[in-house]
Design a protein around this motif. Structure first.
Motif, PDB file in Angstrom:
ATOM      1  N   ALA A 160       5.548  -2.589   6.930  1.00  0.00           N
ATOM      2  CA  ALA A 160       4.255  -3.019   7.290  1.00  0.00           C
ATOM      3  C   ALA A 160       3.370  -1.857   7.676  1.00  0.00           C
ATOM      4  N   SER A 161       3.859  -0.642   7.794  1.00  0.00           N
ATOM      5  CA  SER A 161       3.024   0.523   7.914  1.00  0.00           C
ATOM      6  C   SER A 161       2.247   0.842   6.813  1.00  0.00           C
ATOM      7  N   TYR A 162       2.857   0.524   5.756  1.00  0.00           N
ATOM      8  CA  TYR A 162       2.316   0.852   4.248  1.00  0.00           C
ATOM      9  C   TYR A 162       0.962  -0.078   4.074  1.00  0.00           C
ATOM     10  N   ALA A 163       1.023  -1.147   4.545  1.00  0.00           N
ATOM     11  CA  ALA A 163      -0.149  -2.191   4.704  1.00  0.00           C
ATOM     12  C   ALA A 163      -1.347  -1.632   5.556  1.00  0.00           C
ATOM     13  N   ILE A 164      -0.853  -1.027   6.674  1.00  0.00           N
ATOM     14  CA  ILE A 164      -1.763  -0.352   7.635  1.00  0.00           C
ATOM     15  C   ILE A 164      -2.547   0.853   7.096  1.00  0.00           C
ATOM     16  N   GLY A 165      -1.701   1.689   6.229  1.00  0.00           N
ATOM     17  CA  GLY A 165      -2.134   2.701   5.448  1.00  0.00           C
ATOM     18  C   GLY A 165      -3.058   2.492   4.342  1.00  0.00           C
TER      19      GLY A 165
ATOM     20  N   LEU B  78       3.162  -8.403  -8.846  1.00  0.00           N
ATOM     21  CA  LEU B  78       3.007  -9.015  -7.529  1.00  0.00           C
ATOM     22  C   LEU B  78       4.468  -8.728  -6.697  1.00  0.00           C
ATOM     23  N   THR B  79       5.336  -8.971  -7.439  1.00  0.00           N
ATOM     24  CA  THR B  79       6.820  -8.722  -6.488  1.00  0.00           C
ATOM     25  C   THR B  79       6.721  -7.370  -5.722  1.00  0.00           C
ATOM     26  N   ALA B  80       6.321  -6.291  -6.794  1.00  0.00           N
ATOM     27  CA  ALA B  80       6.684  -4.946  -6.168  1.00  0.00           C
ATOM     28  C   ALA B  80       5.454  -4.681  -5.211  1.00  0.00           C
ATOM     29  N   ALA B  81       4.491  -5.205  -5.345  1.00  0.00           N
ATOM     30  CA  ALA B  81       3.238  -4.721  -4.577  1.00  0.00           C
ATOM     31  C   ALA B  81       3.670  -5.570  -3.160  1.00  0.00           C
ATOM     32  N   LEU B  82       4.034  -6.939  -3.028  1.00  0.00           N
ATOM     33  CA  LEU B  82       4.286  -7.550  -1.927  1.00  0.00           C
ATOM     34  C   LEU B  82       5.499  -6.955  -1.119  1.00  0.00           C
TER      35      LEU B  82
ATOM     36  N   LEU C  49       4.419  -3.891   0.643  1.00  0.00           N
ATOM     37  CA  LEU C  49       3.610  -4.110   1.943  1.00  0.00           C
ATOM     38  C   LEU C  49       4.072  -4.727   3.161  1.00  0.00           C
ATOM     39  N   ARG C  50       5.441  -5.454   2.735  1.00  0.00           N
ATOM     40  CA  ARG C  50       6.045  -6.190   3.844  1.00  0.00           C
ATOM     41  C   ARG C  50       6.944  -5.458   4.191  1.00  0.00           C
TER      42      ARG C  50
ATOM     43  N   ALA D 179      12.328  -6.147   3.913  1.00  0.00           N
ATOM     44  CA  ALA D 179      11.611  -7.487   4.380  1.00  0.00           C
ATOM     45  C   ALA D 179      11.982  -8.599   2.916  1.00  0.00           C
ATOM     46  N   ASP D 180      12.360  -9.498   3.682  1.00  0.00           N
ATOM     47  CA  ASP D 180      12.676 -10.936   2.843  1.00  0.00           C
ATOM     48  C   ASP D 180      11.330 -11.547   2.394  1.00  0.00           C
ATOM     49  N   ILE D 181      10.709 -11.418   1.301  1.00  0.00           N
ATOM     50  CA  ILE D 181       9.614 -11.957   0.862  1.00  0.00           C
ATOM     51  C   ILE D 181       9.639 -13.190   0.229  1.00  0.00           C
ATOM     52  N   SER D 182      10.649 -13.785  -0.088  1.00  0.00           N
ATOM     53  CA  SER D 182      10.826 -14.908  -0.808  1.00  0.00           C
ATOM     54  C   SER D 182       9.977 -16.005  -0.622  1.00  0.00           C
TER      55      SER D 182
END
Length: 510
Positions: free
Chosen positions: A40-45, A231-235, A238-239, A243-246
């Motif tokens: 999640a810190s990556y999304a903040i960055g 899309l999968t790699a970026a999500l 970012l999570r 993280a389970d992004i499914s």
């Protein structure tokens, strides 16, 4: 007026304009995407990086205040010519806003920021070397054009990358960065000659251009363009790598599949019942934000400080900007706790009261003979009221209209609808700026009482129309409006919860 049916285009045609070092560079499966490592810190960055855009935006807005006299003297301008120079950033921003949605849809959110940065930087370079009023006007238009695209692309990008529990907090970073940019311009303007200050204006946008190579594109835009691997790699990045992004990934892909079934987007489609409500909310908040009188208050700040006895109004205005930065940061900490609706109503209510009191102080000045034993009281009333006004604006009306605009539109019409809301914001800003002097000549007290009335109307508007979007995914918010947006005055999208629960039950049964 129609737009190209982008949903039916070959995805390979619409490749990302700017790929990060994490991207595969293709959606065709020819090369596996690099796995992101983040959390999640990556999304903040990523949010902090794109916030350099609104810092540039704020710097452009604050630039004209500390350099007014020096530019007039250096280029032998009249006051009206300098006023035109200051206002042209709004005109340029309106032009940028018109194109912002289409650019962001076809080039990606990062690509739109690249398109914005180039004329923005060129505008600052022309400002540095300006020798006449024509160069100065051209430079200001170019700076404003970049600002118009930035003001759309950044909140959209942040909303589309942020985890839903942080979307409000991270979304506030847009307005926080604008206020930081304004304060930086005020502060640097105390020490730098105007050409050097213009050169300093290039720094945030240059850093943004470099940084865009190191962050992912918006997952939702990648999904819309058919870039499934990216899309999968970026999500995942970012999570967080563990993280389970499914679930979120399936929601995005389902929304994309449904979007492909939509007919060609036309401007008239925005006024269908299903889309007219989010449009009314986004455009309404954009217009009401500017009609609160924020630019008028900031325009008159120096005169109010002088009347209160401050010898250096520039330093006092810097202090006012610093308060705005601090209170916007406070709003960021409250956004995902108190929610959008409550903060909007508290903010608009505070604006109504403080604008009324500013008007009342002008009314007293007009009615009393001077000098008067009431002079000190009147000056302090206007000063305190203005400070309360800035605090109130920063708590909600500054940031939340941009956040709501980035949340309420379905993905397939976000470009054209968001452009319209952004254009409405800049057009309203220009209208208030251009008419305020005439309003003051008519009645200073009456002008601020009009602003107070508009702020009071905003409280009613929010109470009746604006839903609470805190803690919801963008797909859930889209589904809410799709089922009719019933109960927009409620605070939790209860109808959507019932519908979601029913859908899950049906899926399990099947």
């Amino acid at each position: 007026m129609g737009m190209t049916d982008e949903n039916k285009m070959d995805p390979k045609i619409r490749q990302p304009l700017l790929s990060s070092k994490h991207s595969s560079g293709s959606s065709g499966g020819r090369k596996a995407p690099t796995k992101h490592a983040g959390s999640a810190s990556y999304a903040i960055g990523c949010t902090a990086l794109v916030a350099l855009g609104p810092i540039s935006f704020g710097f452009a807005m604050g630039f004209s205040s500390p350099v007014q006299q020096s530019i007039i003297n250096s280029l032998n301008l009249s006051l009206s010519q300098f006023s035109m120079f200051g206002s042209l950033v709004n005109v340029g921003a309106m032009l940028g806003a018109i194109l912002s949605g289409k650019v962001a849809d076809y080039c990606g959110r990062k690509g739109a920021l690249v398109v914005a940065a180039i004329p923005h930087l060129l505008g600052w370079i022309l400002t540095v070397f300006a020798q006449n009023v024509v160069m100065l006007y051209t430079a200001r238009l170019l700076v404003g054009f970049g600002v118009g695209i930035i003001s759309f692309a950044v909140p959209i990008y942040i909303a589309e990358i942020a985890p839903r529990q942080l979307r409000g907090t991270l979304g506030t970073a847009n307005q926080l960065a604008v206020t930081i940019g304004i304060v930086l311009a005020y502060f640097a303007g105390l020490f730098l000659e105007w050409r050097y200050l213009a050169a300093a204006g290039m720094i945030p946008c240059t850093l943004l251009l470099i940084g865009l190579f190191f962050i992912p594109e918006s997952p939702r835009w990648l999904g819309k363009g058919g870039h499934d691997e990216e899309l999968t790699a970026a999500l995942q990045a970012l999570r967080g790598k563990d993280a389970d992004i499914s679930s979120e990934l399936n929601d995005i892909k389902s929304a994309v599949e449904e979007m492909k079934l939509q007919p060609e987007v036309k401007f008239s489609d925005l006024f269908e019942r299903r889309l007219s409500r989010p449009l009314l909310i986004a455009v309404g908040l954009s217009v009401l934000q500017q009609f609160s009188g924020i630019n008028a208050i900031m325009f008159y700040a120096g005169a109010i400080f002088k009347s209160a006895g401050f010898s250096n109004s520039n330093v006092a205005t810097l202090g006012l900007g610093s308060i705005q930065v601090f209170m916007t940061a406070v709003a960021a900490s409250l956004m995902d706790k108190a929610g959008r609706r409550l903060l909007l109503m508290v903010s608009a209510g505070g604006l109504a009261v403080s604008a009324f009191l500013v008007g009342f102080s002008f009314y007293l000045q007009e009615q009393l003979s001077h000098p008067s034993h009431m002079d000190t009281f009147i000056s302090m009333l206007s000063l305190i009221s203005m400070l309360v006004y800035i605090i109130s604006f920063s708590l909600g009306m500054g940031a939340i209209p941009w956040i709501i605009m980035s949340e309420v539109f379905p993905n397939h019409i976000k470009g054209i609808a968001g452009s319209l809301a952004t254009l409405a914001n800049w057009a309203s800003s220009w209208a208030v700026t251009m008419t305020f002097n005439f309003m003051l000549e008519w009645s200073a007290a009456g002008s601020f009482w009009i602003f107070a009335g508009e702020c009071a109307f905003t409280v009613v508007f929010v109470a009746l129309l604006v839903p609470e979007t805190r803690g919801r995914t963008l797909e859930e918010i889209e589904a809410f409006f799709k089922i009719g947006g019933v109960g927009l005055h409620s605070d939790g999208l209860q109808e959507l919860e019932l519908q979601t629960a029913k859908n899950k039950k049906d899926d399990n049964d099947s």
